[in-house]
Design a protein around this motif. Sequence first.
Motif, short mmCIF file in Angstrom:
data_model
loop_
_atom_site.label_atom_id
_atom_site.label_comp_id
_atom_site.label_asym_id
_atom_site.label_seq_id
_atom_site.Cartn_x
_atom_site.Cartn_y
_atom_site.Cartn_z
N LEU A 20 1.14 -1.38 -0.33
CA LEU A 20 0.11 -0.13 0.01
C LEU A 20 0.74 1.05 0.04
O LEU A 20 1.77 1.29 0.61
CB LEU A 20 -0.72 -0.08 1.57
CG LEU A 20 -1.20 1.16 1.79
CD1 LEU A 20 -2.38 1.73 0.77
CD2 LEU A 20 -2.22 1.21 3.22
N VAL A 21 0.87 2.14 -1.00
CA VAL A 21 1.78 3.49 -1.37
C VAL A 21 0.18 4.43 -0.97
O VAL A 21 -0.17 4.64 -1.65
CB VAL A 21 2.30 3.01 -2.35
CG1 VAL A 21 2.78 4.37 -2.39
CG2 VAL A 21 3.46 2.01 -2.62
N ALA A 22 0.38 5.34 -0.15
CA ALA A 22 -0.21 6.41 -0.04
C ALA A 22 0.80 7.90 -0.31
O ALA A 22 1.41 8.34 0.49
CB ALA A 22 -1.17 6.83 1.28
N LEU A 23 0.63 8.76 -1.21
CA LEU A 23 0.72 10.35 -0.90
C LEU A 23 0.55 11.16 -0.47
O LEU A 23 -1.11 11.34 -0.76
CB LEU A 23 1.27 10.28 -2.68
CG LEU A 23 1.46 11.76 -3.27
CD1 LEU A 23 2.65 11.88 -2.94
CD2 LEU A 23 1.66 12.25 -4.60
N VAL A 24 0.87 11.59 0.53
CA VAL A 24 0.24 13.16 0.80
C VAL A 24 1.12 14.12 0.35
O VAL A 24 2.57 14.64 0.37
CB VAL A 24 1.02 12.46 2.73
CG1 VAL A 24 0.51 14.10 3.49
CG2 VAL A 24 -0.23 11.55 3.37
N ASP A 25 -0.24 15.48 -0.08
CA ASP A 25 0.52 16.12 -0.24
C ASP A 25 0.49 17.45 0.85
O ASP A 25 -0.67 17.53 1.24
CB ASP A 25 -0.35 16.59 -1.91
CG ASP A 25 0.55 17.80 -2.25
OD1 ASP A 25 0.86 19.12 -1.18
OD2 ASP A 25 0.54 17.69 -3.47
N HIS A 26 1.92 18.02 1.70
CA HIS A 26 1.33 18.69 3.01
C HIS A 26 1.14 20.63 2.30
O HIS A 26 0.40 20.90 3.54
CB HIS A 26 2.59 19.01 3.00
CG HIS A 26 2.50 17.34 3.66
ND1 HIS A 26 2.32 16.73 5.54
CD2 HIS A 26 4.03 17.08 3.74
CE1 HIS A 26 2.98 15.54 5.36
NE2 HIS A 26 3.96 15.75 3.80
N ASN A 27 1.00 20.85 0.96
CA ASN A 27 0.56 22.13 0.65
C ASN A 27 -0.62 22.05 0.73
O ASN A 27 -1.24 22.92 0.81
CB ASN A 27 1.24 22.17 -1.12
CG ASN A 27 3.04 22.27 -0.90
OD1 ASN A 27 3.50 22.17 0.51
ND2 ASN A 27 3.36 22.00 -1.56
N ILE A 28 -1.93 20.89 0.22
CA ILE A 28 -2.74 20.96 0.06
C ILE A 28 -3.14 20.08 1.27
O ILE A 28 -4.30 19.53 1.28
CB ILE A 28 -3.28 20.67 -0.76
CG1 ILE A 28 -2.97 19.22 -2.21
CG2 ILE A 28 -2.84 21.54 -2.22
CD1 ILE A 28 -3.15 18.89 -2.68
N GLY A 29 -2.86 19.23 1.24
CA GLY A 29 -3.30 19.14 2.86
C GLY A 29 -4.19 17.87 2.27
O GLY A 29 -4.85 16.83 3.97
N ILE A 30 -3.89 16.58 1.83
CA ILE A 30 -5.19 15.98 1.29
C ILE A 30 -3.65 14.20 1.14
O ILE A 30 -2.41 14.78 0.92
CB ILE A 30 -5.81 15.73 0.35
CG1 ILE A 30 -4.64 16.28 -1.14
CG2 ILE A 30 -6.70 17.07 0.23
CD1 ILE A 30 -5.17 15.99 -2.42
#
Length: 406
Positions: free
Chosen positions: A141-151
């Motif tokens: 399972l790979v989840a990409l979190v974008d901290h600039n948009i918080g999702i």
Amino acid sequence: MATPQTPYDAVLHAARDVTRLDTALDAEMLGAALLGSVYAVAETDREGAVREFVSGFLAATTRRRTAAAKTIRTVFAALVPDAEGAAKVHPGTQAPAWSEQLGRVHLTGTWCYGDVYGDQTSYLATFAYDDDEAGGPEHALVALVDHNIGIAKDIFVGGPAGRIVDQVREMVDGDELTWFREEDPARLHGEVGRHLAVTDELGELPAEGSLATDRALAGARLALLPPPARAARGAEPLSGDERTALVRAFLASPEAVRFDLDPSDDAGLASLHFCLSLLLDHAASFPDGDPLRWSPTVAELFLLDWVHRRAVLDMDDAAMLPRVLRGWAAYAARRKGLPEAAATRTDTAIEEMIPEFARLYSTGERRSPATAAVAQLMADGVDPDDPVALDAWIEANRHRLADDGA
């Protein structure tokens, strides 16, 4: 062939070959893909919409006797075990041999990796079935979190797990702008779950990736991880005293000297402090609220978008702002301990943005209606602090303001 009469009939038709699949993983991926269409079209609470759909599906198909119907019911119940009726679903006598392996996986490793700027973090967890012959291969399972948009911007479930882990190691090996480390399973659970909860409420999902098709399976895998130690709290905004202390530290720094940002220069002092306040306000608009997290991406968001929509700059402000940003980004990089190459890349990116920033400033094309109105007010020589003059200006420009949406 008859046209499916209900969404449940359409799902049954799409799953008509589920019993021919080779492993539980194949079946779980098919089931997640089918539920992905429900997730994608929901307007709010997407996870809740999937759970409600599975509850309705299980209730509507309880009398279906085909092997395919009974099997896909079992798959959905394993993927969404908190759906109403899921606990009562059991594989029938016609179920494939792999049915007993649905959801029966154990964690084999957790890692995370990302860029040194802190723009994005990817979380990686690997799982193996208790019986890999019937269940399927070890997968990730790979989840990409974008901290600039918080999702959680994307999710992927697939394999082989070992190859995925090796590819990540190869990708970051020797690249000083990226990092890779083992991660605590509970923290991975908390970070991915927290950002997925935001994604689930989006009115529009990110356009690319496998977020919708893999969301249900990712949720089922995350549920197997240890619970987070405590709920993560949002970033606390800087207090006035903290902002002042940070600005003073910057103005006393070698970076301020290098970019000729002199607090003793009375002529430019107002613009200098205004530009610094814009940088801090922009940082506060991010989910993490970190005033020292600057990257080429963050700089672009600020210099070519946010500042035009949110602030009214005079010519002195506009002339100074790129220089203040370059100094602040360099200062932040040193405070963060970033590699010199990372700081250089950000500075080069900002320098290359300056012509476009100047163009946008001159055209005003990205100003919001409210910002455009304030800019016009100032151009007309109206003092915003004079209520009489302000009311007179608004009355004189009422029709134009209404047309502009201000």
